[in-house]
Design a protein around this motif. Sequence first.
Motif, PDB file in Angstrom:
ATOM      1  N   MET A   1       0.876  -1.302   0.042  1.00  0.00           N
ATOM      2  CA  MET A   1      -0.026   0.203  -0.085  1.00  0.00           C
ATOM      3  C   MET A   1       0.832   1.232   0.062  1.00  0.00           C
ATOM      4  O   MET A   1       0.404   2.217  -0.800  1.00  0.00           O
ATOM      5  CB  MET A   1      -0.815   0.014   1.192  1.00  0.00           C
ATOM      6  N   VAL A   2       1.868   1.088   0.967  1.00  0.00           N
ATOM      7  CA  VAL A   2       2.709   2.250   0.784  1.00  0.00           C
ATOM      8  C   VAL A   2       3.470   2.733  -0.529  1.00  0.00           C
ATOM      9  O   VAL A   2       3.632   3.662  -1.112  1.00  0.00           O
ATOM     10  CB  VAL A   2       3.887   1.944   1.907  1.00  0.00           C
ATOM     11  N   GLU A   3       3.847   1.635  -1.292  1.00  0.00           N
ATOM     12  CA  GLU A   3       4.585   1.768  -2.509  1.00  0.00           C
ATOM     13  C   GLU A   3       3.713   2.096  -3.475  1.00  0.00           C
ATOM     14  O   GLU A   3       4.046   3.128  -4.419  1.00  0.00           O
ATOM     15  CB  GLU A   3       5.176   0.394  -2.868  1.00  0.00           C
ATOM     16  N   ASP A   4       2.346   1.674  -3.484  1.00  0.00           N
ATOM     17  CA  ASP A   4       1.249   2.249  -4.371  1.00  0.00           C
ATOM     18  C   ASP A   4       0.862   3.635  -4.272  1.00  0.00           C
ATOM     19  O   ASP A   4       0.876   4.335  -5.022  1.00  0.00           O
ATOM     20  CB  ASP A   4      -0.031   1.389  -4.170  1.00  0.00           C
ATOM     21  N   TYR A   5       1.121   4.045  -2.856  1.00  0.00           N
ATOM     22  CA  TYR A   5       0.744   5.696  -2.796  1.00  0.00           C
ATOM     23  C   TYR A   5       1.771   6.323  -3.432  1.00  0.00           C
ATOM     24  O   TYR A   5       1.680   7.184  -4.021  1.00  0.00           O
ATOM     25  CB  TYR A   5       0.862   5.819  -1.269  1.00  0.00           C
ATOM     26  N   LEU A   6       3.204   5.962  -3.164  1.00  0.00           N
ATOM     27  CA  LEU A   6       4.252   6.643  -3.686  1.00  0.00           C
ATOM     28  C   LEU A   6       4.347   6.599  -5.191  1.00  0.00           C
ATOM     29  O   LEU A   6       4.593   7.878  -5.613  1.00  0.00           O
ATOM     30  CB  LEU A   6       5.668   6.098  -3.325  1.00  0.00           C
ATOM     31  N   ARG A   7       3.817   5.447  -5.885  1.00  0.00           N
ATOM     32  CA  ARG A   7       3.711   5.281  -7.297  1.00  0.00           C
ATOM     33  C   ARG A   7       2.543   6.488  -7.768  1.00  0.00           C
ATOM     34  O   ARG A   7       2.877   6.812  -8.831  1.00  0.00           O
ATOM     35  CB  ARG A   7       3.507   3.940  -7.937  1.00  0.00           C
ATOM     36  N   ASP A   8       1.567   6.457  -6.999  1.00  0.00           N
ATOM     37  CA  ASP A   8       0.347   7.216  -7.150  1.00  0.00           C
ATOM     38  C   ASP A   8       0.896   8.868  -7.144  1.00  0.00           C
ATOM     39  O   ASP A   8       0.241   9.600  -7.674  1.00  0.00           O
ATOM     40  CB  ASP A   8      -0.704   7.130  -6.397  1.00  0.00           C
ATOM     41  N   HIS A   9       2.062   9.175  -6.499  1.00  0.00           N
ATOM     42  CA  HIS A   9       2.563  10.629  -6.146  1.00  0.00           C
ATOM     43  C   HIS A   9       3.952  10.586  -6.452  1.00  0.00           C
ATOM     44  O   HIS A   9       4.952  11.060  -5.546  1.00  0.00           O
ATOM     45  CB  HIS A   9       2.184  10.976  -4.813  1.00  0.00           C
ATOM     46  N   PRO A  10       4.228  10.393  -7.685  1.00  0.00           N
ATOM     47  CA  PRO A  10       5.770   9.874  -8.080  1.00  0.00           C
ATOM     48  C   PRO A  10       6.775  11.333  -7.838  1.00  0.00           C
ATOM     49  O   PRO A  10       8.097  11.143  -7.623  1.00  0.00           O
ATOM     50  CB  PRO A  10       5.871   9.341  -9.563  1.00  0.00           C
ATOM     51  N   ASN A  11       6.305  12.439  -7.820  1.00  0.00           N
ATOM     52  CA  ASN A  11       7.129  13.743  -7.879  1.00  0.00           C
ATOM     53  C   ASN A  11       6.837  14.265  -6.524  1.00  0.00           C
ATOM     54  O   ASN A  11       7.336  15.504  -6.415  1.00  0.00           O
ATOM     55  CB  ASN A  11       7.108  14.617  -9.093  1.00  0.00           C
ATOM     56  N   GLU A  12       6.421  13.511  -5.541  1.00  0.00           N
ATOM     57  CA  GLU A  12       6.460  14.380  -4.262  1.00  0.00           C
ATOM     58  C   GLU A  12       7.090  13.696  -3.126  1.00  0.00           C
ATOM     59  O   GLU A  12       7.405  12.488  -3.266  1.00  0.00           O
ATOM     60  CB  GLU A  12       4.583  14.365  -3.920  1.00  0.00           C
ATOM     61  N   GLU A  13       7.305  14.415  -1.985  1.00  0.00           N
ATOM     62  CA  GLU A  13       7.819  13.524  -0.730  1.00  0.00           C
ATOM     63  C   GLU A  13       6.983  13.659   0.477  1.00  0.00           C
ATOM     64  O   GLU A  13       6.058  14.783   0.328  1.00  0.00           O
ATOM     65  CB  GLU A  13       9.100  14.215  -0.614  1.00  0.00           C
ATOM     66  N   PHE A  14       6.824  12.563   1.078  1.00  0.00           N
ATOM     67  CA  PHE A  14       5.908  12.431   2.263  1.00  0.00           C
ATOM     68  C   PHE A  14       6.688  12.035   3.592  1.00  0.00           C
ATOM     69  O   PHE A  14       7.737  11.106   3.454  1.00  0.00           O
ATOM     70  CB  PHE A  14       4.851  11.539   1.744  1.00  0.00           C
ATOM     71  N   GLY A  15       6.334  12.450   4.481  1.00  0.00           N
ATOM     72  CA  GLY A  15       6.708  11.814   5.774  1.00  0.00           C
ATOM     73  C   GLY A  15       5.725  10.197   6.201  1.00  0.00           C
ATOM     74  O   GLY A  15       4.793  10.446   5.348  1.00  0.00           O
ATOM     75  N   PRO A  16       6.222   9.716   7.213  1.00  0.00           N
ATOM     76  CA  PRO A  16       5.379   8.523   7.326  1.00  0.00           C
ATOM     77  C   PRO A  16       4.027   8.722   7.939  1.00  0.00           C
ATOM     78  O   PRO A  16       2.950   8.205   7.476  1.00  0.00           O
ATOM     79  CB  PRO A  16       6.209   7.802   8.470  1.00  0.00           C
ATOM     80  N   THR A  17       3.833   9.794   8.753  1.00  0.00           N
ATOM     81  CA  THR A  17       2.519  10.239   9.389  1.00  0.00           C
ATOM     82  C   THR A  17       1.486  10.807   8.018  1.00  0.00           C
ATOM     83  O   THR A  17       0.253  10.280   8.131  1.00  0.00           O
ATOM     84  CB  THR A  17       2.691  11.305  10.332  1.00  0.00           C
ATOM     85  N   ALA A  18       2.325  11.379   7.203  1.00  0.00           N
ATOM     86  CA  ALA A  18       1.053  12.005   6.010  1.00  0.00           C
ATOM     87  C   ALA A  18       0.484  10.752   4.976  1.00  0.00           C
ATOM     88  O   ALA A  18      -0.723  10.592   4.673  1.00  0.00           O
ATOM     89  CB  ALA A  18       1.699  12.763   5.267  1.00  0.00           C
ATOM     90  N   ILE A  19       1.373   9.718   4.993  1.00  0.00           N
ATOM     91  CA  ILE A  19       1.088   8.532   4.239  1.00  0.00           C
ATOM     92  C   ILE A  19       0.035   7.642   5.097  1.00  0.00           C
ATOM     93  O   ILE A  19      -0.852   7.404   4.408  1.00  0.00           O
ATOM     94  CB  ILE A  19       2.299   7.661   3.902  1.00  0.00           C
TER      95      ILE A  19
END
Length: 69
Positions: A1-19
């Motif tokens: 799920m985390v990988e999918d989230y990053l793939r859905d937002h490829p040019n953004e950066e996030f902290g663990p809490t935001a994800i």
Amino acid sequence: MVEDYLRDHPNEEFGPTAIANALNGKSSGAVSNALDKLVEDGTAVKTKDKPRRFALAPAARTAPPAPKN
């Protein structure tokens, strides 16, 4: 799920809490562990140490997602 989230937002950066919040309140600790594993695998990169931020690795942006078991 985390990988999918990053793939859905490829040019953004996030902290663990935001994800974790974006994944309907999943545990931020579990998300943090998943992010660390994705960094080890080369799928994600840590963009900042404090506060911890992660993004999809540039090579993973063009690669197909890993198969799911």
